[in-house]
Design an enzyme around this catalytic site. Structure first.
Site, PDB file in Angstrom:
ATOM      1  N   LYS A  66       2.128  -1.437  -4.898  1.00  0.00           N
ATOM      2  CA  LYS A  66       1.973  -0.762  -4.090  1.00  0.00           C
ATOM      3  C   LYS A  66       3.378   0.605  -3.896  1.00  0.00           C
ATOM      4  CE  LYS A  66       3.175  -3.521  -0.360  1.00  0.00           C
ATOM      5  NZ  LYS A  66       4.941  -2.717  -0.421  1.00  0.00           N
ATOM      6  N   ASP A  69       4.635  -8.931  -0.947  1.00  0.00           N
ATOM      7  CA  ASP A  69       6.431  -9.217  -1.048  1.00  0.00           C
ATOM      8  C   ASP A  69       6.610  -9.964  -1.154  1.00  0.00           C
ATOM      9  OD1 ASP A  69       4.844  -5.987  -0.650  1.00  0.00           O
ATOM     10  OD2 ASP A  69       5.922  -5.633  -0.061  1.00  0.00           O
ATOM     11  N   CYS A  92       6.834  -4.467   5.328  1.00  0.00           N
ATOM     12  CA  CYS A  92       5.802  -4.197   4.867  1.00  0.00           C
ATOM     13  C   CYS A  92       4.776  -4.853   5.358  1.00  0.00           C
ATOM     14  CB  CYS A  92       5.990  -4.742   3.514  1.00  0.00           C
ATOM     15  SG  CYS A  92       6.858  -3.366   2.592  1.00  0.00           S
TER      16      CYS A  92
HETATM   17  C1  VGL Z   1       9.830  -3.432   1.582  1.00  0.00           C
HETATM   18  C2  VGL Z   1      11.559  -1.452   2.434  1.00  0.00           C
HETATM   19  C3  VGL Z   1      11.172  -1.086   1.274  1.00  0.00           C
HETATM   20  C4  VGL Z   1       8.920  -4.455   2.451  1.00  0.00           C
HETATM   21  C5  VGL Z   1       9.455  -2.409   0.733  1.00  0.00           C
HETATM   22  O1  VGL Z   1       8.319  -5.242   2.049  1.00  0.00           O
HETATM   23  O2  VGL Z   1       8.960  -5.270   3.606  1.00  0.00           O
HETATM   24  N1  VGL Z   1      11.178  -2.518   2.736  1.00  0.00           N
HETATM   25  N2  VGL Z   1      10.170  -1.329   0.049  1.00  0.00           N
END
Ligand code: VGL
Ligand code: ZN
Length: 210
Positions: free
Chosen positions: A112, A14, A157
């Site tokens: 995802k 991410d 994540c």
């Molecule tokens: C994430 C919160 C919501 C992350 C993704 O990538 O850690 N955290 N969506």
């Protein structure tokens, strides 16, 4: 020193515009890990990338729950859900991978969190803890056994992916200086404790021979 082999894979979690300063869900100093990831990545023959990829009005957004504010929680059929600012909406610049990432040899980008009613922090298993993303099968079919994790955010994540990697039978190592956390209500300390209990190794980028 850790020497890499052909059964190792680097998982870049991410590293998207939304999660760096200026994005919709900024992780403090989230952008500072990018040069470290760019330096590490060429040392791995196998790299996969994850991308948080939500629908408009996603169930994980505070804006989808009247009266709720970001970072509060709500109860969903699959358990307690932290509510976030709107982020990583499919097809928006905010959801794109960060432009400074330089990993041309990455073999897979796995998205995802694209189901409207289920979140997915983990790269392996959605938040209902039932639905598989397919990543475990992909790694197994390709004979990859040891997963090095970097990216954002350490306590969401990255941690959930590392824990699920262990559950799926992989070795998992988190490269601490190539991650940054959100640390909502003590979540960072808890994440490291959970990971340590599950046998996830905590290493630094300098431990990896590049
Ligand atoms: C994430 C919160 C919501 C992350 C993704 O990538 O850690 N955290 N969506
Ligand atoms: Zn998200």
């Amino acid at each position: 020193m850790i020497t890499r082999g052909d059964t190792d894979v680097l998982a870049v979690i991410d590293v998207q515009n939304c999660f760096v300063p200026g994005g919709t869900l900024p992780v403090p100093e989230g952008d500072t890990i990018i040069p470290i990831i760019n330096r590490l990545a060429p040392a791995f023959r196998h790299v996969i990338i994850t991308q948080d990829w939500h629908t408009k009005g996603h169930v994980s957004f505070a804006s989808s729950h009247p009266g709720k504010k970001p970072f509060e929680t709500t109860s969903l059929p699959y358990g307690t859900q932290v509510l976030w600012p709107d982020h990583a909406i499919q097809g928006t610049p905010d959801a794109e991978l960060h432009r400074d990432l330089r990993i041309p040899h990455a073999e897979l980008i796995i998205r995802k969190g694209y189901r409207p009613h289920v979140d997915s922090y983990s790269a392996f298993l959605e938040a209902d803890r039932q639905t598989k993303t397919g990543l475990g099968g992909y790694l197994k079919e390709r004979g990859l056994t040891r997963v090095f994790l970097v990216g954002l955010a350490t306590d969401f994540c990255v941690a959930w992916s590392a824990l699920d990697a262990r559950k799926a039978g992989f070795d998992a190592l988190v490269v601490e200086d190539a991650t940054r956390g959100i640390d909502a209500g003590g979540s960072l300390g808890k994440a490291w404790a959970d990971m340590s209990g599950a046998g996830v190794k905590r290493i630094q980028s300098a431990d990896i021979r590049v």
